[in-house]
Design a protein around this motif. Structure first.
Motif, PDB file in Angstrom:
ATOM      1  N   GLY A  18     -16.173 -16.109  37.092  1.00  0.00           N
ATOM      2  CA  GLY A  18     -16.996 -16.826  36.112  1.00  0.00           C
ATOM      3  C   GLY A  18     -16.483 -16.628  34.692  1.00  0.00           C
ATOM      4  N   ILE A  19     -16.064 -15.404  34.389  1.00  0.00           N
ATOM      5  CA  ILE A  19     -15.555 -15.111  33.044  1.00  0.00           C
ATOM      6  C   ILE A  19     -14.186 -15.776  32.838  1.00  0.00           C
ATOM      7  CG2 ILE A  19     -14.737 -13.221  31.536  1.00  0.00           C
ATOM      8  CD1 ILE A  19     -17.853 -13.520  31.772  1.00  0.00           C
TER       9      ILE A  19
ATOM     10  N   ILE B  89     -12.999  -7.162  45.719  1.00  0.00           N
ATOM     11  CA  ILE B  89     -13.062  -6.692  44.326  1.00  0.00           C
ATOM     12  C   ILE B  89     -12.229  -7.555  43.390  1.00  0.00           C
ATOM     13  CG2 ILE B  89     -11.157  -5.009  44.611  1.00  0.00           C
ATOM     14  CD1 ILE B  89     -14.241  -4.704  42.288  1.00  0.00           C
TER      15      ILE B  89
ATOM     16  N   ILE C 110     -18.147   3.660  32.910  1.00  0.00           N
ATOM     17  CA  ILE C 110     -18.327   3.574  34.366  1.00  0.00           C
ATOM     18  C   ILE C 110     -17.220   2.722  34.984  1.00  0.00           C
ATOM     19  CG2 ILE C 110     -20.821   3.946  34.277  1.00  0.00           C
ATOM     20  CD1 ILE C 110     -21.142   0.890  34.805  1.00  0.00           C
ATOM     21  N   PHE C 111     -17.060   2.874  36.306  1.00  0.00           N
ATOM     22  CA  PHE C 111     -16.100   2.067  37.087  1.00  0.00           C
ATOM     23  C   PHE C 111     -14.651   2.307  36.651  1.00  0.00           C
ATOM     24  CE2 PHE C 111     -19.564  -1.447  37.404  1.00  0.00           C
ATOM     25  CZ  PHE C 111     -19.993  -0.993  38.631  1.00  0.00           C
ATOM     26  N   ILE C 112     -14.290   3.501  36.242  1.00  0.00           N
ATOM     27  CA  ILE C 112     -12.944   3.701  35.711  1.00  0.00           C
ATOM     28  C   ILE C 112     -11.937   4.008  36.836  1.00  0.00           C
ATOM     29  CG2 ILE C 112     -11.521   4.952  34.034  1.00  0.00           C
ATOM     30  CD1 ILE C 112     -13.825   3.007  32.967  1.00  0.00           C
ATOM     31  N   THR C 113     -11.040   3.048  37.048  1.00  0.00           N
ATOM     32  CA  THR C 113     -10.041   3.168  38.109  1.00  0.00           C
ATOM     33  C   THR C 113      -9.097   4.334  37.812  1.00  0.00           C
ATOM     34  OG1 THR C 113     -10.189   0.810  38.589  1.00  0.00           O
ATOM     35  CG2 THR C 113      -8.153   1.936  39.276  1.00  0.00           C
TER      36      THR C 113
ATOM     37  N   GLY D  58     -12.421  -9.010  34.766  1.00  0.00           N
ATOM     38  CA  GLY D  58     -13.116 -10.240  34.416  1.00  0.00           C
ATOM     39  C   GLY D  58     -13.379 -11.061  35.659  1.00  0.00           C
TER      40      GLY D  58
ATOM     41  N   TYR E 161     -13.151  -7.450  39.262  1.00  0.00           N
ATOM     42  CA  TYR E 161     -12.633  -6.648  38.136  1.00  0.00           C
ATOM     43  C   TYR E 161     -11.577  -7.407  37.341  1.00  0.00           C
ATOM     44  CZ  TYR E 161      -9.065  -4.343  41.320  1.00  0.00           C
ATOM     45  OH  TYR E 161      -8.072  -4.025  42.180  1.00  0.00           O
TER      46      TYR E 161
ATOM     47  N   ASN F 257     -14.904 -19.465  32.246  1.00  0.00           N
ATOM     48  CA  ASN F 257     -15.424 -19.733  30.893  1.00  0.00           C
ATOM     49  C   ASN F 257     -14.291 -19.696  29.871  1.00  0.00           C
ATOM     50  OD1 ASN F 257     -18.001 -20.033  31.781  1.00  0.00           O
ATOM     51  ND2 ASN F 257     -18.766 -18.075  31.020  1.00  0.00           N
TER      52      ASN F 257
ATOM     53  N   MET G 278      -7.835   2.504  31.859  1.00  0.00           N
ATOM     54  CA  MET G 278      -8.442   1.689  30.803  1.00  0.00           C
ATOM     55  C   MET G 278      -9.954   1.872  30.876  1.00  0.00           C
ATOM     56  SD  MET G 278      -7.008  -1.880  32.391  1.00  0.00           S
ATOM     57  CE  MET G 278      -7.865  -3.033  31.319  1.00  0.00           C
ATOM     58  N   ASN G 279     -10.533   2.354  29.777  1.00  0.00           N
ATOM     59  CA  ASN G 279     -11.970   2.662  29.726  1.00  0.00           C
ATOM     60  C   ASN G 279     -12.695   1.651  28.849  1.00  0.00           C
ATOM     61  OD1 ASN G 279     -12.885   5.854  30.535  1.00  0.00           O
ATOM     62  ND2 ASN G 279     -10.706   5.385  30.488  1.00  0.00           N
ATOM     63  N   LEU G 280     -13.140   0.561  29.488  1.00  0.00           N
ATOM     64  CA  LEU G 280     -13.881  -0.466  28.755  1.00  0.00           C
ATOM     65  C   LEU G 280     -15.364  -0.419  29.140  1.00  0.00           C
ATOM     66  CD1 LEU G 280     -10.867  -1.563  29.391  1.00  0.00           C
ATOM     67  CD2 LEU G 280     -11.746  -3.758  28.740  1.00  0.00           C
TER      68      LEU G 280
ATOM     69  N   GLY H  42     -20.519  -4.796  30.620  1.00  0.00           N
ATOM     70  CA  GLY H  42     -19.563  -5.144  31.674  1.00  0.00           C
ATOM     71  C   GLY H  42     -18.744  -6.343  31.235  1.00  0.00           C
ATOM     72  N   SER H  43     -19.194  -7.542  31.617  1.00  0.00           N
ATOM     73  CA  SER H  43     -18.499  -8.749  31.157  1.00  0.00           C
ATOM     74  C   SER H  43     -18.558  -8.857  29.640  1.00  0.00           C
ATOM     75  CB  SER H  43     -19.155  -9.997  31.764  1.00  0.00           C
ATOM     76  OG  SER H  43     -19.060  -9.969  33.166  1.00  0.00           O
TER      77      SER H  43
ATOM     78  N   ILE I 277     -10.968  -1.002  48.768  1.00  0.00           N
ATOM     79  CA  ILE I 277      -9.961  -0.251  47.994  1.00  0.00           C
ATOM     80  C   ILE I 277     -10.290   1.254  47.958  1.00  0.00           C
ATOM     81  CG2 ILE I 277      -9.051  -2.209  46.692  1.00  0.00           C
ATOM     82  CD1 ILE I 277     -10.542  -1.189  44.191  1.00  0.00           C
TER      83      ILE I 277
HETATM   84  C1  LIG Z   1     -13.743  -0.939  41.877  1.00  0.00           C
HETATM   85  C2  LIG Z   1     -13.883  -1.264  40.423  1.00  0.00           C
HETATM   86  C3  LIG Z   1     -12.894  -0.835  39.532  1.00  0.00           C
HETATM   87  C4  LIG Z   1     -13.027  -1.097  38.177  1.00  0.00           C
HETATM   88  N1  LIG Z   1     -12.104  -0.602  37.288  1.00  0.00           N
HETATM   89  C5  LIG Z   1     -12.366  -0.643  35.952  1.00  0.00           C
HETATM   90  C6  LIG Z   1     -11.538   0.066  35.024  1.00  0.00           C
HETATM   91  O1  LIG Z   1     -10.561   0.713  35.394  1.00  0.00           O
HETATM   92  N2  LIG Z   1     -11.884   0.038  33.705  1.00  0.00           N
HETATM   93  C7  LIG Z   1     -12.965  -0.644  33.252  1.00  0.00           C
HETATM   94  O2  LIG Z   1     -13.211  -0.621  32.050  1.00  0.00           O
HETATM   95  N3  LIG Z   1     -13.767  -1.346  34.106  1.00  0.00           N
HETATM   96  C8  LIG Z   1     -13.493  -1.353  35.444  1.00  0.00           C
HETATM   97  N4  LIG Z   1     -14.303  -2.030  36.329  1.00  0.00           N
HETATM   98  C9  LIG Z   1     -15.427  -2.784  35.807  1.00  0.00           C
HETATM   99  C10 LIG Z   1     -15.251  -4.281  35.979  1.00  0.00           C
HETATM  100  O3  LIG Z   1     -14.292  -4.772  35.082  1.00  0.00           O
HETATM  101  C11 LIG Z   1     -16.638  -4.928  35.796  1.00  0.00           C
HETATM  102  O4  LIG Z   1     -17.403  -4.594  36.942  1.00  0.00           O
HETATM  103  C12 LIG Z   1     -16.561  -6.422  35.612  1.00  0.00           C
HETATM  104  O5  LIG Z   1     -15.967  -6.753  34.384  1.00  0.00           O
HETATM  105  C13 LIG Z   1     -17.939  -7.093  35.686  1.00  0.00           C
HETATM  106  O6  LIG Z   1     -18.864  -6.447  34.874  1.00  0.00           O
HETATM  107  P1  LIG Z   1     -20.282  -5.998  35.491  1.00  0.00           P
HETATM  108  O7  LIG Z   1     -20.006  -5.240  36.738  1.00  0.00           O
HETATM  109  O8  LIG Z   1     -21.082  -5.338  34.432  1.00  0.00           O
HETATM  110  O9  LIG Z   1     -20.965  -7.345  35.923  1.00  0.00           O
HETATM  111  P2  LIG Z   1     -21.841  -8.283  34.980  1.00  0.00           P
HETATM  112  O10 LIG Z   1     -21.147  -8.484  33.680  1.00  0.00           O
HETATM  113  O11 LIG Z   1     -23.237  -7.777  34.952  1.00  0.00           O
HETATM  114  O12 LIG Z   1     -21.774  -9.643  35.797  1.00  0.00           O
HETATM  115  C14 LIG Z   1     -22.661  -9.961  36.875  1.00  0.00           C
HETATM  116  C15 LIG Z   1     -22.504 -11.436  37.211  1.00  0.00           C
HETATM  117  O13 LIG Z   1     -22.871 -12.220  36.061  1.00  0.00           O
HETATM  118  C16 LIG Z   1     -21.807 -13.079  35.705  1.00  0.00           C
HETATM  119  N5  LIG Z   1     -21.736 -13.193  34.250  1.00  0.00           N
HETATM  120  C17 LIG Z   1     -21.850 -12.206  33.337  1.00  0.00           C
HETATM  121  N6  LIG Z   1     -21.734 -12.717  32.107  1.00  0.00           N
HETATM  122  C18 LIG Z   1     -21.516 -14.035  32.232  1.00  0.00           C
HETATM  123  C19 LIG Z   1     -21.313 -15.111  31.330  1.00  0.00           C
HETATM  124  N7  LIG Z   1     -21.257 -14.923  30.014  1.00  0.00           N
HETATM  125  N8  LIG Z   1     -21.124 -16.344  31.841  1.00  0.00           N
HETATM  126  C20 LIG Z   1     -21.141 -16.558  33.175  1.00  0.00           C
HETATM  127  N9  LIG Z   1     -21.339 -15.596  34.074  1.00  0.00           N
HETATM  128  C21 LIG Z   1     -21.511 -14.345  33.611  1.00  0.00           C
HETATM  129  C22 LIG Z   1     -20.540 -12.464  36.285  1.00  0.00           C
HETATM  130  O14 LIG Z   1     -19.531 -13.432  36.522  1.00  0.00           O
HETATM  131  C23 LIG Z   1     -21.071 -11.838  37.563  1.00  0.00           C
HETATM  132  O15 LIG Z   1     -21.087 -12.793  38.594  1.00  0.00           O
HETATM  133  C24 LIG Z   1     -14.154  -1.822  37.702  1.00  0.00           C
HETATM  134  C25 LIG Z   1     -15.124  -2.258  38.613  1.00  0.00           C
HETATM  135  C26 LIG Z   1     -15.015  -1.972  39.955  1.00  0.00           C
HETATM  136  C27 LIG Z   1     -16.115  -2.410  40.874  1.00  0.00           C
END
Ligand SMILES: Cc1cc2nc3c(=O)[nH]c(=O)nc-3n(C[C@H](O)[C@H](O)[C@H](O)COP(=O)(O)OP(=O)(O)OC[C@H]3O[C@@H](n4cnc5c(N)ncnc54)[C@H](O)[C@@H]3O)c2cc1C
Length: 450
Positions: free
Chosen positions: A296-297, A287, A48-51, A293, A291, A300, A15-17, A23-24, A112
């Motif tokens: 915090g997400i 992790i 980025i971060f694509i498992t 969400g 991941y 919410n 899944m490529n989001l 991110g969030s 992991i």
């Molecule tokens: C090992 C690993 C595997 C992953 N695999 C995948 C994958 O296969 N596909 C994919 O698409 N993604 C993947 N991800 C990405 C993962 O889903 C994101 O890292 C995650 O959603 C958080 O986004 P971010 O890292 O940009 O953090 P940010 O969104 O920058 O968040 C940083 C902090 O701010 C908080 N925050 C952000 N927005 C809000 C808000 N509105 N209200 C309150 N708090 C908030 C968060 O809770 C967090 O504590 C992976 C990540 C990792 C590390």
């Protein structure tokens, strides 16, 4: 064309989001999809971060990619979903040419390590060929079908890690001889005899049983939401699942971290060494709260979409079910059920107070309410867990009364009582944080944070 091979495991999927700036907040996605004359699309962008974004364990990798069409509206309403395979697939199902979708880096992570995490570049060499899934601009809705299943599954990851951490800690506690019994003993004893070790083991065990029961209940409700013949029952079960998905994801993973932490603690110094394997659970667990969400997400989502938007109606229905269990607990005799009843009553009152505060104040003071989002998620998890264990204790009581001598049943009742004494006891404090903690968290101006 894709599903049979993905389901058999011949091909894998991703899944490529996520993108560097998205991110969030998936509204910020920038990956582009340009329509072609032949009905396909050319995809351009970085994910980025694509498992499992790249590996050589399957002959093809089917990427599901979120991207924007040229005329797409801003925000989440302008995101579409595309299938972008690593190798293009011919009409007869055989593999064709290499698609313009490449892994440009593999991340180094704290845990992991068996799961490769890739930076993916789409379209650096003219455009990756993609096929639109469903309708344009509905991609996030489709992705959420997978994400809800994935959120539940990541919750189970927290539970599974907890179980492994517990089994390992229990085995070590039985084996490691250290110190005499606190009440006095002729020789040194295995650490499982020390009251503090027993407290930690019981904290692990009770939380694992509560998490497992809650996750099974949500899974059963999911089945009923899909298959029940009565449409009203379907709706009721779906509402329960919707409310509980963020709790299963958030609470099981946060608790998984606590359980893995206790596993290291029980090992003493050996827990800090890699060779025992206890530290790996702690690193791997970290992790799970991030991941699919972050907590915090999830929180919410719980207080906003799942609670405030419907004025707390589903929560009230769930509280009603908890009260039915409480009434049954109250009908039983004995110290265990008395303690369980008292703690569950306070837990239900805490959920009701905090839930009412959120439902009524969300519109008026959303920032203060949102400070309590994660504490409320934990409160929901802890009290739901206590509810589940009380139900289990009632079943165990019935089995014992019917003459079943399996020691599993008295242990279940004792574990439910431990949970009431040690974990449900936290509920009133968490409600206090939700209802009164908002203002002080926001009172220090940002420039004075440090
Ligand atoms: C090992 C690993 C595997 C992953 N695999 C995948 C994958 O296969 N596909 C994919 O698409 N993604 C993947 N991800 C990405 C993962 O889903 C994101 O890292 C995650 O959603 C958080 O986004 P971010 O890292 O940009 O953090 P940010 O969104 O920058 O968040 C940083 C902090 O701010 C908080 N925050 C952000 N927005 C809000 C808000 N509105 N209200 C309150 N708090 C908030 C968060 O809770 C967090 O504590 C992976 C990540 C990792 C590390």
């Amino acid at each position: 064309m894709y599903l049979p091979n993905m389901i058999s495991g011949k091909w894998t999927g991703t899944m490529n989001l996520t993108e560097p700036q998205a991110g969030s907040d998936l509204a910020a996605i920038r990956t582009r999809a340009e329509p072609q004359a032949d009905g396909t699309y050319r995809i351009f962008g970085q994910k980025i971060f694509i498992t499992y974004g790249e590996h050589d364990m399957a002959e093809n990798i089917v990427h599901l990619v979120l991207a924007r069409l040229p005329d797409a509206p801003e925000g989440v309403k302008g995101i579409s979903l595309f299938v972008v395979p690593k190798y293009l697939v011919n009409a007869d199902g055989s593999l064709g040419s290499r698609n313009d979708a490449y892994c440009v880096s593999i991340e180094h992570k704290m845990g992991i390590h068996a799961s490769p995490t890739a930076v993916m570049a789409f379209g650096d060499d003219g455009g990756a060929v993609g096929t639109l899934v469903g309708r344009a601009n509905e991609g996030l809705k489709y992705m959420f079908v997978m994400m809800n299943a994935a959120r539940y599954a990541v919750g189970l990851e927290g539970l599974a890690l907890s179980e492994r951490a517990y089994q390992q800690a229990l085995a070590y506690a039985r084996e490691r001889v250290q110190g005499r019994a606190i009440e006095g003993s002729a020789a040194a004893v295995a650490i499982v005899n020390h009251p503090d070790i027993r407290r930690m083991l019981m904290t692990m065990k009770a939380q694992i049983e509560a998490m497992r029961a809650l996750s099974y209940s949500v899974a059963a409700a999911h089945d009923a939401a899909n298959r029940h013949p009565d449409p009203e029952a379907k709706k009721r079960n779906q509402a329960f699942v919707d409310l509980m998905i963020p709790v299963v994801k958030g609470w099981l993973t946060e608790t998984g971290n606590e359980v893995a932490y206790l596993g290291v603690q029980i090992h003493g110094g050996m827990g800090f060494l890699e060779e025992t394997g206890a530290a790996q659970h702690m690193r791997d667990a970290r992790i799970t709260t991030i991941y699919e969400g972050t907590t915090g997400i999830q929180a919410n989502d719980l207080i906003g979409r799942k609670l405030a938007r419907e004025g707390g109606a589903t929560l009230k229905a769930v509280v009603g079910l908890m009260q039915q269990t409480l009434a049954e607990v109250r009908r039983q005799e004995g110290a265990e059920f008395k303690a369980m009843g008292a703690a569950l009553e306070k837990g239900i009152a805490a959920v009701t107070e905090a839930g009412t505060y959120i439902a009524t104040q969300y519109g008026a003071d959303v920032r203060a309410v949102a400070v309590g989002a994660v504490p409320f998620l934990k409160l929901m998890g802890i009290v739901s867990g206590g509810w589940m264990l009380a139900r289990a204790a009632l079943v165990a009581h019935g089995k014992i009364a019917a003459g079943d001598a399996d020691p599993y049943f008295p242990a279940k009742i004792a574990t439910a009582r431990f949970y009431a004494d040690h974990l449900l006891a936290q509920a009133p404090g968490l409600a206090q944080v939700v209802v009164h903690g908002g203002a002080s968290a926001l009172a220090v101006p940002e420039e004075m944070l440090g």
